[in-house]
Structures are given as structure tokens and as C-alpha cells.
Design a protein around this motif. Structure first.
Motif, mmCIF file in Angstrom:
data_model
loop_
_atom_site.group_PDB
_atom_site.id
_atom_site.type_symbol
_atom_site.label_atom_id
_atom_site.label_comp_id
_atom_site.label_asym_id
_atom_site.label_seq_id
_atom_site.Cartn_x
_atom_site.Cartn_y
_atom_site.Cartn_z
ATOM 1 N N ALA A 22 0.864 -1.109 0.057
ATOM 2 C CA ALA A 22 -0.014 -0.017 -0.004
ATOM 3 C C ALA A 22 0.674 1.249 0.202
ATOM 4 O O ALA A 22 0.323 2.456 0.163
ATOM 5 N N ASN A 23 2.195 1.007 -0.135
ATOM 6 C CA ASN A 23 2.975 2.374 -0.183
ATOM 7 C C ASN A 23 4.005 2.332 -1.294
ATOM 8 O O ASN A 23 4.417 1.156 -1.849
ATOM 9 N N ASP A 24 4.573 3.572 -1.634
ATOM 10 C CA ASP A 24 5.715 3.538 -2.592
ATOM 11 C C ASP A 24 6.841 4.011 -1.613
ATOM 12 O O ASP A 24 6.874 5.263 -1.465
ATOM 13 N N ALA A 25 7.561 3.170 -1.522
ATOM 14 C CA ALA A 25 8.941 3.420 -0.740
ATOM 15 C C ALA A 25 9.814 4.710 -1.170
ATOM 16 O O ALA A 25 10.142 5.285 -0.350
ATOM 17 N N GLU A 26 9.746 4.818 -2.404
ATOM 18 C CA GLU A 26 10.582 6.003 -2.938
ATOM 19 C C GLU A 26 10.028 7.417 -3.067
ATOM 20 O O GLU A 26 10.488 8.157 -3.345
ATOM 21 N N GLY A 27 8.543 7.207 -3.295
ATOM 22 C CA GLY A 27 7.749 8.313 -3.247
ATOM 23 C C GLY A 27 7.823 9.046 -4.542
ATOM 24 O O GLY A 27 7.513 10.286 -4.865
ATOM 25 N N ALA A 28 8.208 8.305 -5.546
ATOM 26 C CA ALA A 28 8.308 8.624 -6.893
ATOM 27 C C ALA A 28 6.967 8.616 -7.634
ATOM 28 O O ALA A 28 6.890 9.265 -8.850
ATOM 29 N N GLY A 29 6.062 7.815 -7.088
ATOM 30 C CA GLY A 29 4.735 7.609 -7.816
ATOM 31 C C GLY A 29 4.851 6.776 -9.115
ATOM 32 O O GLY A 29 3.913 6.888 -10.030
ATOM 33 N N GLU A 30 5.843 5.999 -9.482
ATOM 34 C CA GLU A 30 6.075 5.308 -10.392
ATOM 35 C C GLU A 30 5.684 3.560 -10.195
ATOM 36 O O GLU A 30 6.704 2.923 -10.347
ATOM 37 N N SER A 31 4.579 3.470 -9.658
ATOM 38 C CA SER A 31 4.308 1.907 -9.413
ATOM 39 C C SER A 31 2.930 1.604 -10.164
ATOM 40 O O SER A 31 2.056 2.421 -10.632
ATOM 41 N N PHE A 32 2.926 0.231 -10.200
ATOM 42 C CA PHE A 32 1.771 -0.320 -10.947
ATOM 43 C C PHE A 32 0.655 -0.442 -10.000
ATOM 44 O O PHE A 32 0.853 -1.134 -8.765
ATOM 45 N N THR A 33 -0.479 -0.203 -10.333
ATOM 46 C CA THR A 33 -1.593 -0.325 -9.486
ATOM 47 C C THR A 33 -2.216 -1.940 -9.614
ATOM 48 O O THR A 33 -2.259 -2.373 -10.553
ATOM 49 N N VAL A 34 -2.682 -2.368 -8.394
ATOM 50 C CA VAL A 34 -3.268 -3.859 -8.408
ATOM 51 C C VAL A 34 -4.648 -3.496 -8.101
ATOM 52 O O VAL A 34 -4.978 -3.217 -6.824
ATOM 53 N N THR A 35 -5.326 -4.138 -8.830
ATOM 54 C CA THR A 35 -6.758 -3.801 -8.728
ATOM 55 C C THR A 35 -7.692 -5.003 -9.183
ATOM 56 O O THR A 35 -7.432 -5.586 -10.107
ATOM 57 N N THR A 36 -9.180 -5.029 -8.676
ATOM 58 C CA THR A 36 -10.002 -5.725 -9.116
ATOM 59 C C THR A 36 -11.273 -5.288 -9.921
ATOM 60 O O THR A 36 -12.187 -5.635 -10.274
ATOM 61 N N ILE A 37 -10.889 -3.576 -9.906
ATOM 62 C CA ILE A 37 -12.259 -2.996 -10.233
ATOM 63 C C ILE A 37 -11.952 -2.129 -11.501
ATOM 64 O O ILE A 37 -10.541 -1.972 -11.946
ATOM 65 N N LYS A 38 -12.929 -1.416 -12.078
ATOM 66 C CA LYS A 38 -12.778 -0.746 -13.496
ATOM 67 C C LYS A 38 -12.685 0.674 -13.212
ATOM 68 O O LYS A 38 -12.962 1.394 -14.183
ATOM 69 N N ASN A 39 -12.742 1.089 -11.917
ATOM 70 C CA ASN A 39 -12.569 2.510 -11.512
ATOM 71 C C ASN A 39 -11.594 2.868 -10.573
ATOM 72 O O ASN A 39 -10.749 2.093 -10.170
ATOM 73 N N ASP A 40 -11.743 3.916 -10.255
ATOM 74 C CA ASP A 40 -10.754 4.324 -9.119
ATOM 75 C C ASP A 40 -11.282 4.423 -7.719
ATOM 76 O O ASP A 40 -10.884 5.308 -7.002
ATOM 77 N N LYS A 41 -12.514 3.807 -7.408
ATOM 78 C CA LYS A 41 -13.022 3.669 -6.163
ATOM 79 C C LYS A 41 -12.471 2.853 -5.309
ATOM 80 O O LYS A 41 -13.121 1.603 -5.265
ATOM 81 N N TYR A 42 -11.153 2.941 -5.065
ATOM 82 C CA TYR A 42 -10.418 1.861 -4.337
ATOM 83 C C TYR A 42 -10.912 1.543 -2.942
ATOM 84 O O TYR A 42 -10.532 0.370 -2.463
ATOM 85 N N ASP A 43 -11.675 2.236 -2.208
ATOM 86 C CA ASP A 43 -12.361 1.770 -0.942
ATOM 87 C C ASP A 43 -13.455 0.772 -0.930
ATOM 88 O O ASP A 43 -13.827 0.031 -0.358
#
Length: 456
Positions: free
Chosen positions: A162-183
Motif C-alpha cells: 500500500a506504499n511507494d517506498a521511493e515516493g516517486a509515484g512510478e508504481s503499478f496499481t493492483v486492482t479488481t475494479i474498473k474505476n478508481d473507487k479503491y475503497d
């Protein structure tokens, strides 16, 4: 019996019957006599099999075998001290297990690396890639062996985080949904593939003192250079009660130890790659083993580069060298290849160009960080002493726009007897490139993941 055992024991097997399974590497006829070159992948060198028409029942079938056909050979091992190979097998029976299709793309002629990257599922059948991936395998073992011998606990840090250790924002999202409602997503919040196991390693170092991670990491960086891949492996040791100097000592000792073992156990592969890549790897290995690594500060590195530009000894793509800039690969390679011609640690970088978790130095401008620069590659290792002051760490995270609540567990460590901690990340593929002379990261990963490339 596999070929590696044959090559180790052939002197004791003279005039004895052996049985091997392998793939054909070449096949030529001379009248009623045939010569097969075979290899099973366990040893770099091929074995010559001599087969005769009056002995081999299926002589005509064997004579028409294509490259990469699978065979089982039974025959007499005979020493051949006057020939190129130390022994050969006089075949008594050859069973064809599976013939290779005429479309098999590898032929006896030399083929380009660009072409071989297009057939990554087959290229390991070449001697070149056989040597590279033998070295990769052995290096993995030596690294684990080193840490085990030095009382390190092996931590399998999570791949989904759930975190980006480098803070660079260059990470791949892991998701099961087709929108950005990650909650509403699987984990109830946004999750990513890990860019580093360091933060988790820090927490375990505070319990075990010495820990390390060794696993895949991921960067969604749209870069098509010869040094970048979206999926790569990292070795990340973390040591409590440690500082920056001890961290560099550990990195240097690790490299020297594993290189010594590789030089002894993989000399055939090293020699082949030296020839193919036109580089003196033996000298490179000896320099790693025998020489102490140089250590200079970032400020000294900037001074070296400025003087080089001013004297017109070298012209970089970026000639505007100033304190506070992030060193480019061309600058790093100039320092380690031209100035020192050896591995070089550069320390005490400006805080603004390094990660939020690095310990601030007394000057409030630099952090206790180090990068190890090596010839042919540039940056191989990046490490630091970690910030142990809770408030300083929180303030720094805010500068990087990192939400405190996302890393509350990590900050909290500082309030529970946090001992000074230091560690580094060693890019495994870059290490292999350095030790093999391979110039493209795509050639040291079995199935490379790069932008617009996920065939396998």
C-alpha cells in the motif's frame, strides 16, 4: 548421466559405457560415419558423439536429425587427448526422443542479440545465454549463502503493498475494479506492486538486527533504455545499530565475496562472455576482489566533473554541472571509468534529490546516502543510513507529498526504541551486467518486461 558429471569424471570413465540424454547442436556426415554434437544444458561445452552405419540401426534417421532434436545416447566413452575435446562417445545405440521442426530458428551461424530477444523462449539454447543464466543462478545462490553465513534473516517482503517506498509515484496499481473507487476494491484501499522491500525490512531489522530481502520489484517508468526494465530483482539488506560507513563496508564485502566464488566456479562462462562481449572480465573480477573501493563525497564528485568540463577533457550531453543536480549516467560512468577506473562510492548527496527516509546530516543540506558506481554500468547500489528522528521523518515525508497516515506504521517504529539503521538496494540485473559485460538489461532477464513488451 548429465554432461556436467561426465566432464568432471571423464578420466575415470574411459572405455566404460555411459548413457546421456541431450539435444543435438550439430550433425555432420562423412561417408558411413556421423558426428553429433550434443548438450543437455548442464555444461557449457558440447560432447561429440561418433556414430557408424554398421552399428547404429537407425543410422539414416539419425543422419537427418535437425538441430535441437532430443536424443538418448548409449555408448562407450573414449579419451581423445590429441583432439580438441578431452573425450567422445562412440555410440552403440541412439534413440530419437523428439525431432525438431524445420522451422527451428536457431542455426549454427551467429545471430544478433536483437533477433534473439524476439525469441526469448528459445535463446537459452545458445551458449551465450546459457552462460549468462548459469551465472545468474549461481550469483543468486552465493548471495543467499553470504547472508546466511553472516547471520542475516531472510525476509520475504510483500509484492503487493500500500506504499511507494521511493515516493516517486512510478508504481503499478493492483486492482479488481474498473474505476478508481479503491475503497470498494479488494483491499479497501489503493494497492500497488512493490518498488522496494526496504520499509518492511527496516521493521524486521528492529527485531532481528540483520535482515535482507531478495525478490522482484516493479517500476512503471516509461523508459526504453538499455538499463531499465519494469520488473527486476533487488537485494536489500538492512542492519540495525549500523551507520553509513558500516553500510558501505557490508556492500563492499558482499561484492568481493560473491565475485570470488563466481570467478572460481564459473570461469568457463566468464571466458566465453569475455570473448563474446570483447571485455577483459578477468581483470574486472580481480580489481573487485583485490582493490579497495574508492569513497568520495557528492561535493567532490561535482568538483571533478566541473574541472573536467572546464578543461575540455570531456564533453557531456549535460555540461552544466552544478551542486544540487542529480548525476546522470554519463557523469557516473566518467567518474568510475575514466577518473578512478574502479568501483566508487559517492556519499552525502543533497537531501532534495534523495528519498525522504534518509538521515539528515548536521549541515542540514545533505543526507547520509551512498551510491556505488561501477564501470560499464554506472549506479549499481543505492543506500543510506535511515532517519531515526520521528519528527524529522514526518516533516520530510510532507515535503515529498507523502500522506502520513499511509505510513503511520513506519513512522511509529521511531518511537519504539528504534536503533540506528542502514541498508542498501543492489540491482541484481545490473550486477549481472557488470560481471558479464552484457550491455542490455533485456539480455540478463529470462523474460524482460519493458514498455509495450509482455509477449510471454
Amino acid at each position: 548421466m548429465d554432461l556436467q558429471k561426465l566432464f568432471k569424471n571423464f578420466e575415470n570413465l574411459d572405455q566404460k559405457e555411459v548413457k546421456v540424454t541431450a539435444w543435438t547442436k550439430s550433425n555432420r556426415l562423412s561417408g558411413k560415419l556421423g558426428f553429433l554434437e550434443i548438450n543437455d544444458g548442464t555444461y557449457l561445452d558440447n560432447v561429440q558423439v561418433v556414430y557408424k552405419k554398421n552399428i547404429i540401426e537407425n543410422f539414416d534417421e539419425v543422419a537427418s536429425l535437425r538441430l535441437s532434436s532430443a536424443v538418448e545416447i548409449k555408448g562407450m566413452l573414449k579419451l581423445t587427448p590429441s583432439a580438441k575435446q578431452p573425450f567422445e562417445i562412440a555410440a552403440e545405440k541412439i534413440e530419437i526422443l523428439k525431432t525438431s521442426d524445420e522451422k527451428f530458428p536457431l542455426q549454427a551461424k551467429e545471430q544478433s542479440l536483437e533477433f534473439l530477444r524476439e525469441i526469448a523462449h528459445i535463446r537459452a539454447k545458445t551458449n551465450y545465454f546459457n552462460a549468462i543464466f548459469k551465472i545468474r543462478s549461481n550469483l543468486s545462490f552465493y548471495i543467499h549463502e553470504y547472508f546466511n553465513a553472516n547471520n542475516f534473516v531472510y525476509l520475504q517482503s510483500p509484492i503487493i503493498t500500500a506504499n511507494d517506498a521511493e515516493g516517486a509515484g512510478e508504481s503499478f496499481t493492483v486492482t479488481t475494479i474498473k474505476n478508481d473507487k479503491y475503497d470498494q476494491d479488494f483491499f479497501g484501499k489503493k494497492a500497488s506492486l512493490t518498488v522496494s522491500g526496504q520499509l518492511q525490512a527496516e521493521s524486521y531489522a528492529q527485531a532481528f538486527k540483520n535482515v535482507y530481502t531478495f525478490g522482484p520489484t516493479f517500476r512503471a517508468e516509461n523508459s526504453n533504455t538499455s538499463r531499465h526494465a519494469a520488473e527486476f530483482w533487488m537485494i536489500e539488506p538492512e542492519v540495525a545499530f549500523s551507520d553509513l560507513k558500516q553500510n558501505m563496508d557490508l556492500a563492499e564485502d558482499l561484492l568481493k565475496s560473491i565475485v570470488k566464488k563466481l570467478f572460481v566456479n564459473n570461469i568457463n562462462e566468464i571466458n566465453l562472455l569475455s570473448t563474446k562481449n570483447e571485455i577483459d572480465l578477468e581483470t574486472r573480477f580481480k580489481e573487485i576482489i583485490e582493490k579497495e573501493f574508492f569513497r568520495i563525497t557528492y561535493t567532490e564528485a561535482i568538483d571533478i566533473l566541473q574541472k573536467a568540463v572546464k578543461s575540455k577533457k570531456v564533453s557531456f550531453e549535460i555540461n552544466d554541472i552544478n551542486w544540487g543536480m542529480d548525476l546522470q549516467s554519463e557523469h557516473e560512468r566518467y567518474i568510475c571509468e575514466t577518473v578512478y577506473n574502479a568501483p566508487v562510492f559517492v556519499t552525502d548527496y543533497p537531501s532534495k534529490i534523495k528519498a525522504f527516509y534518509m538521515k539528515q546530516n548536521a549541515d542540514n543540506k545533505t543526507v547520509a546516502a551512498c551510491d556505488l558506481l561501477v564501470p560499464g554500468v554506472g549506479e549499481l547500489i543505492g543506500g543510506s543510513q535511515r532517519e531515526d528522528d520521528y519528527q524529522k521523518l514526518v516533516n520530510k515525508a510532507k515535503e515529498f507529498n507523502i500522506d502520513e497516515k499511509d505510513l503511520s506504521w513506519y513512522f511509529e517504529l521511531r518511537n519504539f526504541g528504534y536503533a540506528s539503521s542502514a541498508g542498501f538496494g543492489l540491482g541484481f540485473e545490473r550486477l549481472i551486467m557488470y560481471l558479464t559485460g552484457v550491455s542490455n538489461i533485456r539480455d540478463v532477464i529470462a523474460f524482460p518486461r519493458t514498455p509495450k513488451n509482455i509477449k510471454y
